[in-house]
Motif scaffolding. Structure first.
Motif, PDB file in Angstrom:
ATOM      1  N   UNK A  12       0.838  -1.203   0.000  1.00 14.76           N
ATOM      2  CA  UNK A  12       0.000   0.000   0.000  1.00 14.76           C
ATOM      3  C   UNK A  12       0.868   1.246   0.000  1.00 14.76           C
ATOM      4  N   UNK A  13       0.537   2.187  -0.873  1.00 15.24           N
ATOM      5  CA  UNK A  13       1.349   3.372  -1.013  1.00 15.24           C
ATOM      6  C   UNK A  13       0.464   4.588  -1.218  1.00 15.24           C
ATOM      7  N   UNK A  14       0.954   5.705  -0.801  1.00 16.90           N
ATOM      8  CA  UNK A  14       0.280   6.963  -1.084  1.00 16.90           C
ATOM      9  C   UNK A  14       0.565   7.336  -2.529  1.00 16.90           C
ATOM     10  N   UNK A  15      -0.532   7.685  -3.276  1.00 17.89           N
ATOM     11  CA  UNK A  15      -0.350   8.157  -4.642  1.00 17.89           C
ATOM     12  C   UNK A  15      -0.831   9.596  -4.702  1.00 17.89           C
ATOM     13  N   UNK A  16      -1.670   9.793  -5.702  1.00 20.06           N
ATOM     14  CA  UNK A  16      -2.195  11.138  -5.803  1.00 20.06           C
ATOM     15  C   UNK A  16      -3.698  11.123  -5.974  1.00 20.06           C
ATOM     16  N   UNK A 263      -5.268   4.593   9.009  1.00 12.44           N
ATOM     17  CA  UNK A 263      -4.250   5.646   9.026  1.00 12.44           C
ATOM     18  C   UNK A 263      -4.292   6.572   7.811  1.00 12.44           C
ATOM     19  N   UNK A 264      -5.356   6.552   7.040  1.00  8.00           N
ATOM     20  CA  UNK A 264      -5.437   7.347   5.816  1.00  8.00           C
ATOM     21  C   UNK A 264      -6.265   8.605   6.025  1.00  8.00           C
ATOM     22  N   UNK A 291      -6.951  -1.109   2.425  1.00 12.97           N
ATOM     23  CA  UNK A 291      -7.784   0.044   2.092  1.00 12.97           C
ATOM     24  C   UNK A 291      -9.099  -0.027   2.862  1.00 12.97           C
ATOM     25  N   UNK A 292      -9.701   1.136   3.143  1.00 18.10           N
ATOM     26  CA  UNK A 292     -10.899   1.167   3.973  1.00 18.10           C
ATOM     27  C   UNK A 292     -11.910   2.169   3.428  1.00 18.10           C
ATOM     28  N   UNK A 293     -12.853   2.590   4.290  1.00 13.88           N
ATOM     29  CA  UNK A 293     -13.938   3.471   3.865  1.00 13.88           C
ATOM     30  C   UNK A 293     -13.406   4.689   3.111  1.00 13.88           C
TER      31      UNK A 293
END
Length: 345
Positions: A12-16, A263-264, A291-293
């Motif tokens: 899992x990674x932060x994108x844009x 944590x997102x 990934x979540x809500x």
């Protein structure tokens, strides 16, 4: 309006890029309707402030006035529906129409590459990988019961260059009512809380009675056709994903969306990837998906091309159960719904 038709390891990674809506009351109950009734198309014109969105200019004027940057940041991730691994009645309601495996739309890049490529900047729970954010994935905004929510969605390279795929619960609560979500807007490649490619506003929703009337999770998908923006069509500006049907239920997939629970923060695009597995009769799942809500409605993408930043939508994120992410299997039932929506202006 309704028309009858014949619905591993994870990094899992932060994108844009967005999120999901409310719990269907009858998703696990034995199917009360016939399979042909559930497969009936359900359609509605989009509204802004409860009024039908008739033209692009008035939609943009009212929609942009409503979705200020502050309101977009304050929207909360739509809750995913509750679900389980196996549902009573699923086989009777949706036995499936699995024809020849095929790609019914192919990925296409934007006509202009004026904006730069944004890469992942976060770390994964089980390994890391450089994954580029897709301009063909975005955050969805809508109002339901006077509350503002967000989901996720992906552009589809349809003939009118104006389509977004998402979850059924991101357009309708699945309660059998006539009220669809209001103020529906799409922010492609939403990044750090900014709509990089502007806001685009829905013109028409196309889903299926199995979702709209019964809230059955094996039908939890929808296609949304969008108004032009400043004379441009969505896919021409952002590019579009392809669309696949009848593919193997076990294949490598990239999931992209906007999870908004800890944590997102839902302010940028994240990914999860792995190998999908068959679930129930006509669903698939990705095991151990973080990934979540807020991510619901985001695409399961097969044949992801990290340089092109597009792939083929093969399902959409619907709900989580025991840490696994589930989505409806895309077969000829889904193709029928796409064929109704694909040429809408």
């Amino acid at each position: 309006m309704r028309r009858k038709l014949g619905f591993v390891s994870v990094g899992i990674m932060l994108l844009t890029t967005l999120a999901v809506v409310q719990t269907p009351a009858r998703a696990g109950a034995a199917a009360a309707g016939t399979p042909s009734a559930s497969a009936t198309v359900a359609e509605a014109r989009a509204t802004i402030h409860g009024r039908v969105s008739t033209d692009a200019d008035s939609a943009a004027s009212a929609g942009n006035a409503y979705w200020t940057p502050e309101r977009m940041r304050a929207a909360r991730p739509a809750p995913m529906p509750d679900g389980v691994d196996t549902f009573d009645g699923e086989a009777a309601d949706r036995p499936g129409r699995v024809g020849a495996a095929r790609d019914v739309a192919t990925p296409t890049p934007p006509r202009s590459s004026a904006t730069g490529v944004r890469a992942a900047v976060g770390g994964g729970s089980q390994g890391t990988q450089a994954v580029n954010a897709s301009p063909g994935v975005g955050r969805v905004f809508f109002t339901h019961n006077d509350e503002d929510f967000f989901c996720s969605g992906g552009t589809i390279n349809n003939p009118q260059a104006n389509m977004v795929s998402t979850a059924g619960h991101c357009v309708h609560p699945g309660d059998g009512g006539s009220v669809w979500h209001d103020n529906w807007a799409y922010a492609p490649e939403y990044t750090e809380g900014e709509a990089l490619h502007g806001l685009w506003f829905a013109k028409e929703f196309t889903s299926v009675e199995g979702w709209v009337d019964w809230g059955y999770l094996w039908w939890d998908f929808a296609f949304v056709t969008m108004h032009p923006r400043k004379g441009d069509r969505l896919v021409h500006v952002t590019g579009g994903q392809g669309l696949s049907v009848n593919k193997s239920k076990s294949l490598s997939a990239m999931l992209l969306g906007y999870p908004g629970e800890d944590p997102y923060d839902g302010l940028s695009q994240y990914y999860a990837q792995g190998t999908t597995k068959a679930a129930g009769v006509q669903r698939i799942k990705l095991k151990d998906c973080p990934l979540n809500h807020g991510a619901s409605g985001g695409p399961f993408l097969r044949a992801w091309d990290n340089a092109l930043r597009f792939g083929y939508v093969n399902s959409v994120m619907s709900y989580k159960y025991s840490g696994n992410m589930y989505g409806p299997y895309f077969d000829d039932d889904v193709l029928d719904i796409y064929n109704v929506a694909k040429n809408k202006q």
